[in-house]
Design an enzyme around this catalytic site. Structure first.
Site, PDB file in Angstrom:
ATOM      1  N   SER A  58       0.866  -1.187   0.000  1.00  0.00           N
ATOM      2  CA  SER A  58       0.000   0.000   0.000  1.00  0.00           C
ATOM      3  C   SER A  58       0.892   1.224   0.000  1.00  0.00           C
ATOM      4  CB  SER A  58      -0.884  -0.003   1.250  1.00  0.00           C
ATOM      5  OG  SER A  58      -1.558   1.233   1.422  1.00  0.00           O
ATOM      6  N   TYR A 102      -2.719  -1.068  10.300  1.00  0.00           N
ATOM      7  CA  TYR A 102      -2.656  -1.303   8.857  1.00  0.00           C
ATOM      8  C   TYR A 102      -1.264  -0.996   8.306  1.00  0.00           C
ATOM      9  CZ  TYR A 102      -4.160  -1.093   3.952  1.00  0.00           C
ATOM     10  OH  TYR A 102      -4.310  -1.308   2.608  1.00  0.00           O
TER      11      TYR A 102
END
Length: 276
Positions: free
Chosen positions: A144, A157
């Site tokens: 990401s 995350y």
């Protein structure tokens, strides 16, 4: 790899979003598909769409990628029913709770790390022997832009996506002289349901998730064909990538704070201002 006709392509998290986009793209390219998702209904829908595009072999399996046993069983089943995999796309992932570090539960860290990192680890290790046996192949691991910089309300995350990055970059060096290409994907704001259920998830999605999944899927396939190892792509991805290496950490943190301040609920941060 230049072509995918009759090659076995394994995709995790294929029930929606980017995972479904990968499945449909590789179906159009004539690949045999082995698809996973935790969401049975979503995976069945993807399977129906794939069958409308291709008559090649299709295998689907519903399980949590964070389960080591289930992942290795999946790899065994793929080899037995379809032959050795040529491509593994470790795409499955979940968001965190959308809270600051002190507001998160230990369970959230463990859950997010188990799926986002260990799911990638298990998928890579379970299928790598098949790729090596085929003497060709590609490993695609999805990190990401939050694997490039740390952002507020995302420490669970970000930790998982930084871990994917570190693992994959190490694997790249280990396989440098092998016939296996390794690709690390840092999606920016891709229009998926990743933020669903997180605190301020809808606001985050409306503000940041702008790029269509099919757009990044096309770029990933180009990377596999060309051998390009890192892809940073999607809404605001280039801006974040530049900030990750071109700015001092202090300046970058101030920039991220200003950019994302409206995602930071003052009530969650009141602990920093006792007596206010």
């Amino acid at each position: 790899m230049k072509q995918f006709t009759d090659k076995v392509v394994v995709i995790t998290g294929a029930g929606s979003g980017m995972g479904r986009g990968y499945a449909l793209a590789f179906a159009r390219l004539g690949a045999k598909l082995a698809l996973n998702d935790y969401d049975r209904e979503g995976l069945e829908e993807t399977g129906t769409l794939v069958r409308a595009l291709s008559d090649k072999a299709l295998l689907t399996d519903v399980f949590d990628v964070g389960s080591r046993g289930h992942m290795y069983d999946f790899a065994t089943r793929v080899k037995a029913e379809m032959g050795n995999a040529s491509v593994i796309i470790n795409n499955a992932g979940v968001s965190g709770e959308g809270l600051p570090t002190w507001g998160l539960s230990d369970d959230s860290y463990e859950r997010v790390m188990q799926i986002n990192f260990f799911g990638v680890l298990y998928g890579t290790r379970a299928f790598l022997p098949q790729l090596l046996a085929s003497d060709e192949g590609a490993v695609v691991n999805v990190s990401s832009i939050f694997g490039l910089v740390g952002t507020p309300n995302s420490s669970d995350y970000c930790a998982s996506k930084f871990a994917v990055r570190g693992f994959t970059e190490s694997l790249m060096v280990e396989l440098e002289e092998s016939p296996i290409s390794v690709h690390l994907v840092h999606p920016g704001g891709i229009r998926t349901n990743i933020a669903k259920g997180a605190v301020k998830g809808e606001e985050f999605a409306d503000k940041y998730l702008k790029t269509e999944p099919d757009d990044i899927v096309e770029q990933v396939i180009r990377c596999i064909r060309s051998g390009k190892q890192r892809l940073v792509y999607g809404h605001q991805a280039r801006r974040i990538w530049l900030a990750s290496w071109a700015m001092s950490l202090e300046k970058r943190n101030r920039l991220l704070f200003r950019e994302m301040q409206d995602m930071m609920d003052p009530e969650h941060y009141s602990i920093l201002r006792p007596g206010a």
